[in-house]
Design an enzyme around this catalytic site. Sequence first.
Site, PDB file in Angstrom:
ATOM      1  N   ASP A   1      -4.697  16.874 -12.247  1.00  0.00           N
ATOM      2  CA  ASP A   1      -4.046  18.043 -12.818  1.00  0.00           C
ATOM      3  C   ASP A   1      -2.612  17.619 -13.130  1.00  0.00           C
ATOM      4  O   ASP A   1      -2.080  16.708 -12.482  1.00  0.00           O
ATOM      5  CB  ASP A   1      -4.074  19.186 -11.809  1.00  0.00           C
ATOM      6  CG  ASP A   1      -3.238  20.370 -12.268  1.00  0.00           C
ATOM      7  OD1 ASP A   1      -3.422  20.800 -13.410  1.00  0.00           O
ATOM      8  OD2 ASP A   1      -2.401  20.838 -11.475  1.00  0.00           O
TER       9      ASP A   1
ATOM     10  N   ASP B   1     -24.568  -9.403  23.635  1.00  0.00           N
ATOM     11  CA  ASP B   1     -24.585  -7.985  23.276  1.00  0.00           C
ATOM     12  C   ASP B   1     -23.219  -7.341  23.502  1.00  0.00           C
ATOM     13  O   ASP B   1     -22.684  -6.651  22.630  1.00  0.00           O
ATOM     14  CB  ASP B   1     -25.649  -7.254  24.099  1.00  0.00           C
ATOM     15  CG  ASP B   1     -25.648  -5.762  23.827  1.00  0.00           C
ATOM     16  OD1 ASP B   1     -26.051  -5.350  22.720  1.00  0.00           O
ATOM     17  OD2 ASP B   1     -25.221  -4.993  24.711  1.00  0.00           O
TER      18      ASP B   1
END
Length: 753
Positions: free
Chosen positions: A448, A729
């Site tokens: 705008d 992990d």
Amino acid sequence: MTEGLESESCEWRVTGMDCASCAGRIRDALGKLPGVTDVSVTVMGERLTLRLDPARTGRDRIEAAVKSLGYGLVAKDAGPARKAFVLPDGAPVHRRHDHAHGRAGTSPAAGTVDGEGGHGHVHDDPADRGRAWHRTGKGRLVILTAGLLATAWAADLLFPAPAGHWAFALACLAGVVPIARRAFAALRLGQPFTIESLMTLATVGALFIGAAQEAALVVFLFAVGEVLEGIATNRARDGIRALAMLVPATALVDEGGRTREVAAGALAIGQTIRVRPGDRIAADGEIVEGISGVDESPVTGESVPVTKGPGEAVFAGSINTEAALRVRVAKAASDNTIARIIRLVEAAEEARAPTERFIDRFSRWYMPLVVVLAAGVIVIPPLATGADWNTWIYRGLTLLLIGCPCALVISVPAAIASALSAGARRGLLMKGGAVVEAAAKVRQVAFDKTGTLTHGRPVVTDILPLGGTTEGEVLRLAAAVEAGSAHPLARAILDAAQGMELPAARDARSIPGKGVSARVEGRLLTVASPRHAAEEGALPPDAAGRARGLEDAGKTVAALFADRAALGLIGLRDEPRRDAAEAIRQLRALGLTPTILTGDNPRTAAAIAGRLGAEFRAGMMPEDKLAAIRDMGAAGGVMMIGDGINDAPALKAASVGVAMGSGTAVALETADAAILRNRVTDVPAKIRLARATMANIRQNVALALGLKAVFLVTSVLGITGLWIAILADTGATVLVTLNALRLLRYDPGGGAR
């Protein structure tokens, strides 16, 4: 129907969540209870909200279910009030010097090794915040397991073989008991495939095949990994806590020339507070006396103090740098700018990115698949080839630990949380992971013009009287028509007419996208665009030519006319923001196409767009902007930047709607994202942050899956064992989290990269 009518909204604060899988576990467990709907859990905000039918499930059952998983829980309105700043959601955040006060929200066994935790780990006690790691619950578990492991090794060296074996077995069991208890709690709530269950199966299985030493080491390494994960997660969470700490605990209320100190949270709208030089401002408000430099960097990220005086707005958390100020409180503590930012960042977790949702779905079938594969590894080789059972049981148990998806599950939310926190500190707000992912994919950016690329403060530059009127008459009548309008052009005309005695206006009405009309001094007057005036037959050719000349100079023109008679033309100019051209340059450097969507005529739009180097579409009504956004969206993602009010349809239709506005309620709540500093260069900065976040996520996913793949193969081949499996992990989880935390230091400003 009756269930929905009888259900009530409930909210708790949950302590001890370290990752997205913690939140997922609580969501899944509670979602299966009868009468429970709309379950939402946020890790960074430590908040649980849901709708509950008390006739089917009571609050006590909810609390028991969460606590059985190892998390602390406290109702929204509970908790210590002493020396605490209350967040917008009601959760107290203790001052750094007071972190030892109150332990609300911990589990009944808080402070014991086996009573804190969940998700297989000892969770964060609020009293632990700010403490050294060895003084936290997680740290105590690490120290306990390390001590037991060291004792077992000593026993193995000093005593005959069986004694060492049983010492390791006891060390393993002591460490795995709390994990097993939570595994069974999750199983009762319908969650058989959890990290706790895999850990329990692997360690107990290892004991049965005589690998007690490795089982004990696995429990210890798991505890160490959880300490590191908790530290990393708290660093991300500290970003939100730091925002809350920006607002001072007390304020000086000015009452008839005398001041008294009160809690900042107790300030009421309309009260006047005194802010001394060097003090933080305690509330959003308006200066009523004094002129001083205000450092707004804690709120908006703007590094240069702004000189402000009477009538100008200030934000809570800003710093008064020069002279004493008197400030009228405009917003309650729960609705100030800092509170809304905190609420926005916390709520953003609920808008999960599509990538995160996919990984969540993937992990739901991934863990059962790992269990099936591990069972196959254990059973098939011995039955098919007569291989040693102990060898393949060991390898199958190793595969169970390798298969834990912790690193994969945390890869996306950790990066998103870090990005949201980093953005909030720089005035770049995004409502969740879905917005971050969408912003990274945009190919076009629509702006705008008024209030976005320009300052939104146009000034009258030209008055051209027509039909025998004078400049003063044109301005006086136009100001009378515009008296009730809040449009920036109306304010400019009214500012220019200050000091004039304006006639009364009646029957005022807006002509959407064109102008405004009102009855003034017995005539129906209209202030509108030249195009509308021409359509009404009120603009003769010579006047239309003069209007075009003003428009060619980049000015907006308003025509004043009565019936079909033109009375005058008013030229206004709204200067582009200083950084607008640089922002357009940066967007083009990022490979994006910037386009201005404006209601101005093509000549004015061309003049502005030419100065900035952007594309443009002119003469657009609100519905035209909406159609343009949809048209642009067909060619790829589109980001729309507007003021959050007039451009609402286009903002909603865009892939990402961004509102400009210095902390206003509209800027923070209407669009998908907001820019607090009113800097146009923050638009490319927001896109760079989103792209960096998605790159970080791709790195995390690759790291998590890559390590899994490598160690899965080496485990099945017998190259790596149990302790290497858990180390891989845990290491992957920590590496992924640390990689995500790099985004906390990422600076998206500074031009294209």
